[in-house]
Design a protein around this motif. Sequence first.
Motif, PDB file in Angstrom:
ATOM      1  N   GLN A 253       0.826  -1.213   0.000  1.00 24.06           N
ATOM      2  CA  GLN A 253       0.000   0.000   0.000  1.00 24.06           C
ATOM      3  C   GLN A 253       0.862   1.266   0.000  1.00 24.06           C
ATOM      4  O   GLN A 253       0.708   2.154   0.854  1.00 24.06           O
ATOM      5  CB  GLN A 253      -0.964  -0.002   1.196  1.00 24.06           C
ATOM      6  N   LEU A 254       1.736   1.341  -0.984  1.00 23.47           N
ATOM      7  CA  LEU A 254       2.650   2.490  -1.073  1.00 23.47           C
ATOM      8  C   LEU A 254       2.472   3.269  -2.374  1.00 23.47           C
ATOM      9  O   LEU A 254       3.384   3.967  -2.811  1.00 23.47           O
ATOM     10  CB  LEU A 254       4.102   2.010  -0.975  1.00 23.47           C
ATOM     11  N   GLY A 255       1.336   3.160  -3.007  1.00 23.34           N
ATOM     12  CA  GLY A 255       1.139   3.843  -4.277  1.00 23.34           C
ATOM     13  C   GLY A 255       1.074   5.361  -4.125  1.00 23.34           C
ATOM     14  O   GLY A 255       0.609   5.899  -3.110  1.00 23.34           O
ATOM     15  N   GLY A 256       1.550   6.064  -5.152  1.00 23.95           N
ATOM     16  CA  GLY A 256       1.396   7.514  -5.215  1.00 23.95           C
ATOM     17  C   GLY A 256       2.184   8.317  -4.206  1.00 23.95           C
ATOM     18  O   GLY A 256       1.701   9.329  -3.686  1.00 23.95           O
ATOM     19  N   LEU A 257       3.405   7.923  -3.885  1.00 29.42           N
ATOM     20  CA  LEU A 257       4.227   8.695  -2.953  1.00 29.42           C
ATOM     21  C   LEU A 257       4.812   9.916  -3.659  1.00 29.42           C
ATOM     22  O   LEU A 257       5.362   9.826  -4.758  1.00 29.42           O
ATOM     23  CB  LEU A 257       5.360   7.819  -2.408  1.00 29.42           C
ATOM     24  N   ARG A 258       4.687  11.075  -3.013  1.00 27.41           N
ATOM     25  CA  ARG A 258       5.162  12.321  -3.609  1.00 27.41           C
ATOM     26  C   ARG A 258       6.673  12.257  -3.840  1.00 27.41           C
ATOM     27  O   ARG A 258       7.442  11.880  -2.968  1.00 27.41           O
ATOM     28  CB  ARG A 258       4.827  13.504  -2.702  1.00 27.41           C
ATOM     29  N   GLY A 259       7.068  12.672  -5.045  1.00 23.59           N
ATOM     30  CA  GLY A 259       8.481  12.707  -5.388  1.00 23.59           C
ATOM     31  C   GLY A 259       9.072  11.367  -5.759  1.00 23.59           C
ATOM     32  O   GLY A 259      10.284  11.265  -5.978  1.00 23.59           O
ATOM     33  N   ARG A 260       8.242  10.332  -5.845  1.00 29.71           N
ATOM     34  CA  ARG A 260       8.723   8.989  -6.203  1.00 29.71           C
ATOM     35  C   ARG A 260       8.135   8.568  -7.545  1.00 29.71           C
ATOM     36  O   ARG A 260       6.991   8.908  -7.868  1.00 29.71           O
ATOM     37  CB  ARG A 260       8.321   7.970  -5.140  1.00 29.71           C
ATOM     38  N   PRO A 261       8.894   7.828  -8.353  1.00 29.62           N
ATOM     39  CA  PRO A 261       8.373   7.358  -9.634  1.00 29.62           C
ATOM     40  C   PRO A 261       7.150   6.454  -9.453  1.00 29.62           C
ATOM     41  O   PRO A 261       6.964   5.842  -8.395  1.00 29.62           O
ATOM     42  CB  PRO A 261       9.547   6.567 -10.232  1.00 29.62           C
ATOM     43  N   GLN A 262       6.350   6.368 -10.484  1.00 31.40           N
ATOM     44  CA  GLN A 262       5.194   5.476 -10.464  1.00 31.40           C
ATOM     45  C   GLN A 262       5.650   4.072 -10.849  1.00 31.40           C
ATOM     46  O   GLN A 262       5.364   3.571 -11.920  1.00 31.40           O
ATOM     47  CB  GLN A 262       4.119   5.985 -11.421  1.00 31.40           C
ATOM     48  N   ALA A 263       6.383   3.450  -9.951  1.00 32.37           N
ATOM     49  CA  ALA A 263       6.898   2.097 -10.176  1.00 32.37           C
ATOM     50  C   ALA A 263       6.585   1.252  -8.948  1.00 32.37           C
ATOM     51  O   ALA A 263       6.498   1.772  -7.828  1.00 32.37           O
ATOM     52  CB  ALA A 263       8.407   2.141 -10.425  1.00 32.37           C
ATOM     53  N   PRO A 264       6.391  -0.055  -9.125  1.00 29.12           N
ATOM     54  CA  PRO A 264       6.034  -0.920  -7.984  1.00 29.12           C
ATOM     55  C   PRO A 264       7.155  -1.022  -6.958  1.00 29.12           C
ATOM     56  O   PRO A 264       8.334  -0.940  -7.290  1.00 29.12           O
ATOM     57  CB  PRO A 264       5.749  -2.270  -8.633  1.00 29.12           C
ATOM     58  N   TRP A 265       6.735  -1.213  -5.715  1.00 33.87           N
ATOM     59  CA  TRP A 265       7.668  -1.396  -4.605  1.00 33.87           C
ATOM     60  C   TRP A 265       7.756  -2.877  -4.262  1.00 33.87           C
ATOM     61  O   TRP A 265       6.757  -3.610  -4.332  1.00 33.87           O
ATOM     62  CB  TRP A 265       7.202  -0.617  -3.378  1.00 33.87           C
ATOM     63  N   PHE A 266       8.949  -3.296  -3.839  1.00 34.78           N
ATOM     64  CA  PHE A 266       9.176  -4.683  -3.445  1.00 34.78           C
ATOM     65  C   PHE A 266       9.888  -4.723  -2.105  1.00 34.78           C
ATOM     66  O   PHE A 266      10.720  -3.860  -1.806  1.00 34.78           O
ATOM     67  CB  PHE A 266      10.031  -5.410  -4.490  1.00 34.78           C
ATOM     68  N   VAL A 267       9.572  -5.750  -1.313  1.00 32.29           N
ATOM     69  CA  VAL A 267      10.270  -5.952  -0.047  1.00 32.29           C
ATOM     70  C   VAL A 267      11.697  -6.392  -0.345  1.00 32.29           C
ATOM     71  O   VAL A 267      11.922  -7.356  -1.078  1.00 32.29           O
ATOM     72  CB  VAL A 267       9.570  -7.014   0.817  1.00 32.29           C
ATOM     73  N   VAL A 268      12.670  -5.661   0.224  1.00 32.85           N
ATOM     74  CA  VAL A 268      14.077  -6.009  -0.014  1.00 32.85           C
ATOM     75  C   VAL A 268      14.820  -6.359   1.270  1.00 32.85           C
ATOM     76  O   VAL A 268      15.978  -6.783   1.222  1.00 32.85           O
ATOM     77  CB  VAL A 268      14.813  -4.864  -0.747  1.00 32.85           C
ATOM     78  N   GLY A 269      14.176  -6.194   2.426  1.00 30.55           N
ATOM     79  CA  GLY A 269      14.848  -6.549   3.673  1.00 30.55           C
ATOM     80  C   GLY A 269      13.928  -6.395   4.873  1.00 30.55           C
ATOM     81  O   GLY A 269      12.895  -5.701   4.808  1.00 30.55           O
ATOM     82  N   LYS A 270      14.303  -7.067   5.963  1.00 35.19           N
ATOM     83  CA  LYS A 270      13.529  -6.983   7.208  1.00 35.19           C
ATOM     84  C   LYS A 270      14.483  -6.875   8.387  1.00 35.19           C
ATOM     85  O   LYS A 270      15.455  -7.620   8.465  1.00 35.19           O
ATOM     86  CB  LYS A 270      12.643  -8.223   7.383  1.00 35.19           C
ATOM     87  N   ASP A 271      14.206  -5.929   9.271  1.00 38.48           N
ATOM     88  CA  ASP A 271      14.935  -5.814  10.536  1.00 38.48           C
ATOM     89  C   ASP A 271      13.937  -6.197  11.622  1.00 38.48           C
ATOM     90  O   ASP A 271      13.115  -5.385  12.049  1.00 38.48           O
ATOM     91  CB  ASP A 271      15.449  -4.389  10.737  1.00 38.48           C
ATOM     92  N   VAL A 272      14.005  -7.451  12.049  1.00 36.35           N
ATOM     93  CA  VAL A 272      13.007  -7.960  12.992  1.00 36.35           C
ATOM     94  C   VAL A 272      13.146  -7.285  14.360  1.00 36.35           C
ATOM     95  O   VAL A 272      12.140  -6.940  14.990  1.00 36.35           O
ATOM     96  CB  VAL A 272      13.148  -9.495  13.130  1.00 36.35           C
ATOM     97  N   GLU A 273      14.364  -7.068  14.817  1.00 41.62           N
ATOM     98  CA  GLU A 273      14.571  -6.470  16.142  1.00 41.62           C
ATOM     99  C   GLU A 273      13.988  -5.068  16.229  1.00 41.62           C
ATOM    100  O   GLU A 273      13.397  -4.685  17.234  1.00 41.62           O
ATOM    101  CB  GLU A 273      16.065  -6.447  16.474  1.00 41.62           C
ATOM    102  N   ARG A 274      14.151  -4.279  15.167  1.00 39.42           N
ATOM    103  CA  ARG A 274      13.629  -2.914  15.174  1.00 39.42           C
ATOM    104  C   ARG A 274      12.266  -2.804  14.495  1.00 39.42           C
ATOM    105  O   ARG A 274      11.697  -1.718  14.423  1.00 39.42           O
ATOM    106  CB  ARG A 274      14.620  -1.974  14.496  1.00 39.42           C
ATOM    107  N   ASN A 275      11.754  -3.935  14.006  1.00 44.64           N
ATOM    108  CA  ASN A 275      10.436  -3.990  13.380  1.00 44.64           C
ATOM    109  C   ASN A 275      10.336  -3.044  12.184  1.00 44.64           C
ATOM    110  O   ASN A 275       9.355  -2.314  12.006  1.00 44.64           O
ATOM    111  CB  ASN A 275       9.330  -3.666  14.402  1.00 44.64           C
ATOM    112  N   ILE A 276      11.380  -3.064  11.345  1.00 46.18           N
ATOM    113  CA  ILE A 276      11.415  -2.209  10.157  1.00 46.18           C
ATOM    114  C   ILE A 276      11.356  -3.079   8.912  1.00 46.18           C
ATOM    115  O   ILE A 276      12.048  -4.099   8.810  1.00 46.18           O
ATOM    116  CB  ILE A 276      12.704  -1.360  10.125  1.00 46.18           C
TER     117      ILE A 276
END
Length: 363
Positions: A236-259
């Motif tokens: 649910q990251l569509g239409g972010l200001r200043g960002r291209p209209q391209a799909p986002w993908f999960v590239v990493g997870k920081d479980v300890e910091r919940n990021i």
Amino acid sequence: MVGVSGGVDSAVSLLLLQRRGVQVGGLFMKNWEEEGEGCRAEEDRRDALKVCAQLGVPFQSANFADEYWKGVFEHFIAEYRAGRTPNPDVLCNREIKFRSFLDHARALGAGRIATGHYARIDRVGDRFRLLRGRDAGKDQSYFLHALGQEALSATEFPIGELEKSAVRRLAEEARLPVHAKRDSTGICFIGERDFRSFLSRYLPATPGEIRDPAGCVLGEHPGVFYFTLGQREGLQLGGLRGRPQAPWFVVGKDVERNILYVDQGHDSRWLFSRKLQASQASWTAGAPPAGRFACTAKTRYRQQDVDCEVEIGESGRLDVRFAAPQRAVTPGQSVVFYVQDECLGGAVIDATDAPALAKQEAA
């Protein structure tokens, strides 16, 4: 004893063994107690019973739900809680279908078991080999890589030499009641239900930040354990200001910091790795072919094989180096090794050399 699931593959396996003159029986395995939305266990049991009745073979059922919970599901939840992405089908095959089922069948007097998997077994000297199924698009050796010599020596895969279309045709010609039944998809105990909704019953939502690789906050996620590397849906990251209209993908997870880290583009550099470390290895021959060897491997089902070199450490830990960078190699999943059609075994992926996002952000 044939493991009849209520689907066309196991039904044709039963049919082929019967036509060979083998004395056969069918056994339906119930591995999950819950019924209701998305769960087809009772429907599948009735279909399995209809097939056995039409072919005139004895039908039985067994409840392995307790074994499944302890041997598969508890591990599944623990892995997600740790931020990894497990593969329950691998454990289900090893612990339930080719251990609990095999033991139960033997207790009932059966000498061998059979299932409707698309794979093959042959024997070279005193060693049994696990081979890919002839239908490359349906081959299931990836999920069977943890089977050892005891299970392979007592198992048959009657449809392993056939294409799926031929299996359907045989079922239709024999007028089996499941000849047109669609294949089941997804994880067996989730069925057709929404995955995140199911998982939230065991891992409550823990909202946190979604960041890009530079550390900029883009939004909020419901819990890092609901996502896996390379995933596009649900951000649910569509239409972010200043960002291209391209799909986002999960590239990493920081479980300890919940990021949760995301980037734009299917081929983001943050998703690629050339090396991985793995543990909990299983070898179909009982041992690896050597301490260091070359082969091909895949890190997910239906992925194309890639050349690699495997080195085994003193503790049994595996270091795998690929000939070409691999996308979204995911801790918790299995890396499975092949030499041509033979499946040597596999191991659970622990880590890769993909760029470390948390360290990059801190720098």
